[in-house]
Write a protein that holds these residues in place. Structure first.
Motif, PDB file in Angstrom:
ATOM      1  N   UNK A   1     -15.608   3.805  36.809  1.00  0.00           N
ATOM      2  CA  UNK A   1     -13.893   4.151  36.809  1.00  0.00           C
ATOM      3  C   UNK A   1     -13.592   3.826  34.909  1.00  0.00           C
ATOM      4  N   UNK A   2     -12.976   5.022  35.494  1.00  0.00           N
ATOM      5  CA  UNK A   2     -12.147   5.287  33.649  1.00  0.00           C
ATOM      6  C   UNK A   2     -10.698   5.365  33.685  1.00  0.00           C
ATOM      7  N   UNK A   3      -9.910   4.463  32.477  1.00  0.00           N
ATOM      8  CA  UNK A   3      -8.746   4.276  32.664  1.00  0.00           C
ATOM      9  C   UNK A   3      -8.074   4.789  31.074  1.00  0.00           C
ATOM     10  N   UNK A   4      -6.946   5.032  31.364  1.00  0.00           N
ATOM     11  CA  UNK A   4      -6.490   5.891  30.350  1.00  0.00           C
ATOM     12  C   UNK A   4      -5.109   4.965  29.788  1.00  0.00           C
ATOM     13  N   UNK A   5      -5.373   3.706  28.683  1.00  0.00           N
ATOM     14  CA  UNK A   5      -4.562   2.958  29.201  1.00  0.00           C
ATOM     15  C   UNK A   5      -2.968   3.335  28.376  1.00  0.00           C
ATOM     16  N   UNK A   6      -3.032   4.085  27.587  1.00  0.00           N
ATOM     17  CA  UNK A   6      -1.548   4.324  26.779  1.00  0.00           C
ATOM     18  C   UNK A   6      -0.921   5.175  28.059  1.00  0.00           C
TER      19      UNK A   6
ATOM     20  N   UNK B   1     -10.440   2.793  28.170  1.00  0.00           N
ATOM     21  CA  UNK B   1     -11.194   2.125  29.047  1.00  0.00           C
ATOM     22  C   UNK B   1     -12.652   2.822  29.631  1.00  0.00           C
ATOM     23  N   UNK B   2     -13.809   2.218  29.538  1.00  0.00           N
ATOM     24  CA  UNK B   2     -14.564   3.241  30.712  1.00  0.00           C
ATOM     25  C   UNK B   2     -15.729   1.969  31.109  1.00  0.00           C
ATOM     26  N   UNK B   3     -15.973   1.589  32.635  1.00  0.00           N
ATOM     27  CA  UNK B   3     -16.782   0.392  32.863  1.00  0.00           C
ATOM     28  C   UNK B   3     -17.423   1.109  34.028  1.00  0.00           C
ATOM     29  N   UNK B   4     -19.547   1.233  34.104  1.00  0.00           N
ATOM     30  CA  UNK B   4     -19.590   1.815  34.683  1.00  0.00           C
ATOM     31  C   UNK B   4     -20.953   0.887  35.108  1.00  0.00           C
ATOM     32  N   UNK B   5     -21.414   0.582  36.803  1.00  0.00           N
ATOM     33  CA  UNK B   5     -22.014  -0.308  37.329  1.00  0.00           C
ATOM     34  C   UNK B   5     -22.793   0.247  37.639  1.00  0.00           C
TER      35      UNK B   5
END
Length: 207
Positions: A1-6, A157-161
């Motif tokens: 998952x990758x998110x552009x928080x801006x 943010x990047x979240x890897x499983x």
């Protein structure tokens, strides 16, 4: 998952190639208690962050609507035994005045995850978990330091499983067959690697 928080999700589908040279997809992520900052300046000009988040993603950042609030995000694991790596990308997008400062730190489940730091102006700083995170609770807060005049920011943010492969890469029956051949023909040579690598590299086959 990758998110552009801006970015605000309204009418925004996300970024991928050509904005991301690795064709990763960055989704917009927003909360009601967040607002956005942005710059028209180039991020990471003449430099390259090892993780290469897209400059267009790093040109925007989330910050709390209330000056003394924190930036909070969390996720719920699909499996209690799952482990994760998290990468948080920061870049200051405002030119701070001499009497301004943006000092912040990160907590996970109320415990300090990363101590005080100040994001670099127009350059990406990446903070990540050097080891896989586990334990079932993933509540992160980016908090303003007591002596900071400005609230915290977060650009992406990047979240890897973590995926574990419990089986051998080579079929065990193939290994057994090779060992039988070596034993039958009394082959003593080491068969590791490619027995017929390119001639210019090894000169001849090893078999």
């Amino acid at each position: 998952m990758r998110f552009d928080t801006g970015q605000v999700p309204t009418d925004f589908e996300g970024y991928r190639y050509p904005f991301d040279v690795h064709d990763r997809f960055w989704y917009a992520y927003d909360r009601d208690d967040w607002t956005q900052l942005s710059t028209s300046q180039t991020i990471d000009s003449g430099s390259s962050n090892d993780y290469q988040p897209p400059p267009i993603v790093m040109r925007t950042a989330a910050t709390p609507r209330r000056a003394n609030a924190s930036l909070d995000f969390f996720w719920l694991p699909a499996d209690d035994k799952a482990s994760y790596y998290v990468y948080m990308h920061f870049a200051e997008v405002e030119k701070l005045q001499a009497n301004q400062s943006r000092l912040q730190y990160i907590t996970r489940n109320g415990q300090v995850f990363y101590e005080l730091f100040a994001p670099d102006y127009l350059y990406t700083n990446t903070i990540f978990s050097p080891a896989a995170l586990s334990g079932g609770q993933y509540n992160f807060s980016i908090r303003k330091a007591e002596n900071s005049t400005l609230p915290p920011i977060l650009n992406a943010i990047e979240i890897y499983t973590l995926k574990e492969f419990l089986e051998l890469e080579t079929n065990q029956e193939d290994i057994d067959a090779i060992n039988i051949i070596k034993s039958t023909y009394k082959i003593k040579k080491n068969w590791q690697g490619d027995p017929c690598a390119p001639h210019l590299l090894v000169g001849r086959c090893k078999v």
